[in-house]
Design a protein around this motif. Structure first.
Motif, mmCIF file in Angstrom:
data_model
loop_
_atom_site.group_PDB
_atom_site.id
_atom_site.type_symbol
_atom_site.label_atom_id
_atom_site.label_comp_id
_atom_site.label_asym_id
_atom_site.label_seq_id
_atom_site.Cartn_x
_atom_site.Cartn_y
_atom_site.Cartn_z
ATOM 1 N N PRO A 83 -1.094 26.188 103.260
ATOM 2 C CA PRO A 83 -0.426 25.697 104.502
ATOM 3 C C PRO A 83 -1.475 26.747 105.640
ATOM 4 C CG PRO A 83 0.767 27.466 103.685
ATOM 5 C CD PRO A 83 -0.156 27.099 102.534
ATOM 6 N N TRP A 85 -1.472 29.048 108.728
ATOM 7 C CA TRP A 85 -1.048 29.986 109.098
ATOM 8 C C TRP A 85 -1.255 30.517 110.222
ATOM 9 C CZ3 TRP A 85 3.658 28.299 108.103
ATOM 10 C CH2 TRP A 85 4.518 28.044 107.245
ATOM 11 N N CYS A 344 8.801 27.631 111.327
ATOM 12 C CA CYS A 344 8.776 28.032 109.992
ATOM 13 C C CYS A 344 9.197 27.302 109.770
ATOM 14 C CB CYS A 344 8.724 29.440 109.798
ATOM 15 S SG CYS A 344 7.910 29.958 108.654
ATOM 16 N N LYS A 345 10.955 27.445 109.578
ATOM 17 C CA LYS A 345 11.478 26.292 108.326
ATOM 18 C C LYS A 345 11.226 25.050 108.802
ATOM 19 C CE LYS A 345 15.073 30.000 107.902
ATOM 20 N NZ LYS A 345 15.009 29.817 106.226
ATOM 21 N N GLN A 348 8.197 24.250 106.614
ATOM 22 C CA GLN A 348 8.246 23.887 105.188
ATOM 23 C C GLN A 348 8.982 23.263 104.604
ATOM 24 O OE1 GLN A 348 8.677 28.333 103.696
ATOM 25 N NE2 GLN A 348 8.788 28.752 105.627
ATOM 26 N N GLU A 349 10.328 22.800 105.194
ATOM 27 C CA GLU A 349 11.391 21.572 104.987
ATOM 28 C C GLU A 349 10.344 20.580 104.632
ATOM 29 O OE1 GLU A 349 14.581 22.049 107.250
ATOM 30 O OE2 GLU A 349 15.125 24.514 105.926
ATOM 31 N N LYS A 351 7.292 20.386 104.299
ATOM 32 C CA LYS A 351 6.046 19.989 103.708
ATOM 33 C C LYS A 351 5.173 19.860 104.618
ATOM 34 C CE LYS A 351 7.982 19.226 99.304
ATOM 35 N NZ LYS A 351 7.385 20.782 98.814
ATOM 36 N N CYS A 393 6.787 34.223 108.427
ATOM 37 C CA CYS A 393 6.598 33.543 107.466
ATOM 38 C C CYS A 393 5.289 33.106 107.259
ATOM 39 C CB CYS A 393 6.444 32.452 109.164
ATOM 40 S SG CYS A 393 5.727 30.826 109.287
ATOM 41 N N SER A 396 5.995 34.201 103.384
ATOM 42 C CA SER A 396 6.810 33.213 102.388
ATOM 43 C C SER A 396 6.024 32.741 101.417
ATOM 44 C CB SER A 396 7.454 31.738 103.452
ATOM 45 O OG SER A 396 5.940 31.267 103.859
ATOM 46 N N TYR A 398 6.258 29.594 100.994
ATOM 47 C CA TYR A 398 5.810 28.199 100.885
ATOM 48 C C TYR A 398 4.017 28.060 100.377
ATOM 49 C CZ TYR A 398 4.316 23.636 103.191
ATOM 50 O OH TYR A 398 4.133 22.332 103.611
#
Length: 407
Positions: A83, A85, A344-345, A348-349, A351, A393, A396, A398
């Motif tokens: 990811p 970030w 952020c969730k 991630q969820e 993708k 975040c 994490s 991920y």
């Protein structure tokens, strides 16, 4: 979308909501469609994996230069499939500032980003047009020169950060009182406009290539110019000057309302989805609000999408208008922190490829608390709750969309 320190009007009303306006785009002789969460080429991409050939080997973060003496180094350098970030760093240059000042600020921001556990940074800076119908694109006093941009990119690269270059049309000349903004420019001669735009971009593309930038955003929120076949030639020429990824950043409402095509390798979204909840809403409620918007486009994962801008004011009532850059209501740090956690969730969820928070200003000291008498409520640097959310975040587990799907 509106920018806090510019008289911008990229956040315009949609029905009764004040937000960014964007338009679907189709461009070039090899357009791509971002629809239903997938990238479907109408013609063949320039590379089998969604990237162009000819890029430098260290654009994936595997062979970054050793850091300068005064620059911290990221602990988890970005590699393809991870990811992104990141943070949007907005730079209105002052030509009277010596290079030593520019380098000092770049190191200050590099150290701050490393402290947030960021692995990426996007350098946004203004360029100008004389008016809505003008065919000319120009630098202004606030536009950094390619040489000064190169020095900033080098410092970020030495810190191990993935770098993006993102020119952004300034709207100070566009009579925003009449509803004009970068998304509805109407040049009288499009051939001349594209020629002028390419002339402006080329030195920056070369500077970005020379400093091993990973991405160059060829346009942001230029809605009325999307769908023009002249983009194909401009992007082809950009790819000759720049060996990294060429991208385009679209507005959130346009993304969810229809297919988006553009002759580039990657799409970013300036994402300011309004969520009609109270200030004490849970993170889950905010995630559900974002999902409601994204489901208009596609349910499920979105591995080809990067959130190029996400942000919200640290103030009461901000969930209803996250793109409101001018209002200064009572400060509420929890509103901003919960929003960052929720976004952020979602990344991630779903993708997604990553997120860049809007924003930090180049001349600011990100280690100091913002002066809320004058600062934009969207400023997050120096707000402990939001910084904690960003660090959570960025650290994490991920792993990102993976090398098979990352563009």
């Amino acid at each position: 979308m509106k920018r806090a320190r510019l008289p911008l009007l990229a956040v315009l009303p949609i029905s009764v909501i004040s937000f960014v306006v964007a338009v679907p785009f189709v461009a070039g002789d090899h357009p791509l469609r971002w629809d239903s969460g997938s990238l479907v080429p109408d013609l063949v991409l320039k590379g089998e994996d969604g990237t162009r050939s000819g890029g430098s080997s260290d654009r994936d973060g595997t062979t970054a230069a050793s850091p300068s003496e005064h620059v911290a180094k990221v602990d988890n350098q970005w590699k393809k499939g991870m990811p992104q970030w990141g943070v949007q760093l907005y730079w209105e240059d002052n030509p009277h500032h010596p290079l030593e000042y520019v380098e000092k600020q770049a190191r200050l921001h590099a150290d701050y980003l490393v402290g947030l556990h960021a692995n990426s940074v996007s350098v946004s800076f203004p360029f100008f047009t004389p008016g809505k119908t003008s065919t000319k694109i120009t630098r202004g006093d606030k536009t950094p020169t390619p040489a000064r941009l190169a020095r900033v990119l080098r410092i970020f690269h030495e810190a191990g950060l993935r770098t993006t270059v993102r020119p952004l049309m300034d709207e100070s000349s566009l009579d925003i009182a009449d509803g004009n903004w970068r998304g509805n420019i109407a040049p009288t001669d499009r051939d001349a406009w594209f020629a002028s735009y390419e002339k402006f971009l080329t030195p920056y593309l070369r500077a970005a290539h020379g400093e091993k930038a990973a991405t160059f955003v060829i346009g942001t929120e230029l809605n009325s110019m999307e769908g023009d076949q002249r983009w194909g030639k401009l992007v082809d020429n950009a790819e000759k000057a720049f060996g990294g990824e060429v991208a385009y950043d679209a507005n959130w409402d346009n993304y969810v309302n229809g297919p988006i095509t553009m002759p580039v390798n990657h799409l970013g979204i300036d994402a300011y989805f309004p969520v009609k909840v109270d200030d004490d809403a849970s993170v889950k409620a905010l995630v559900d609000g974002w999902d409601t918007w994204l489901d208009k486009k596609a349910t499920g994962t979105l591995p080809k999408i990067t959130i190029a801008e996400a942000g919200i004011g640290a103030m009461k009532g901000a969930y209803h208008a996250p793109g409101d850059f001018y209002t200064k209501r009572a400060v509420n740090p929890r509103v901003q922190a919960n929003w960052y956690t929720a976004v952020c969730k979602v990344v991630q969820e779903r993708k997604m490829s990553g997120v860049y928070w809007w924003s930090i200003y180049f001349d600011d000291d990100p280690t100091t608390k913002p002066d809320d008498k004058v600062a934009s409520r969207l400023d997050f640097a120096g707000r402990p709750l939001t910084e904690k959310a960003i660090k959570s975040c960025f650290t994490s587990d991920y792993a990102g969309p993976g090398t098979d799907t990352a563009s």
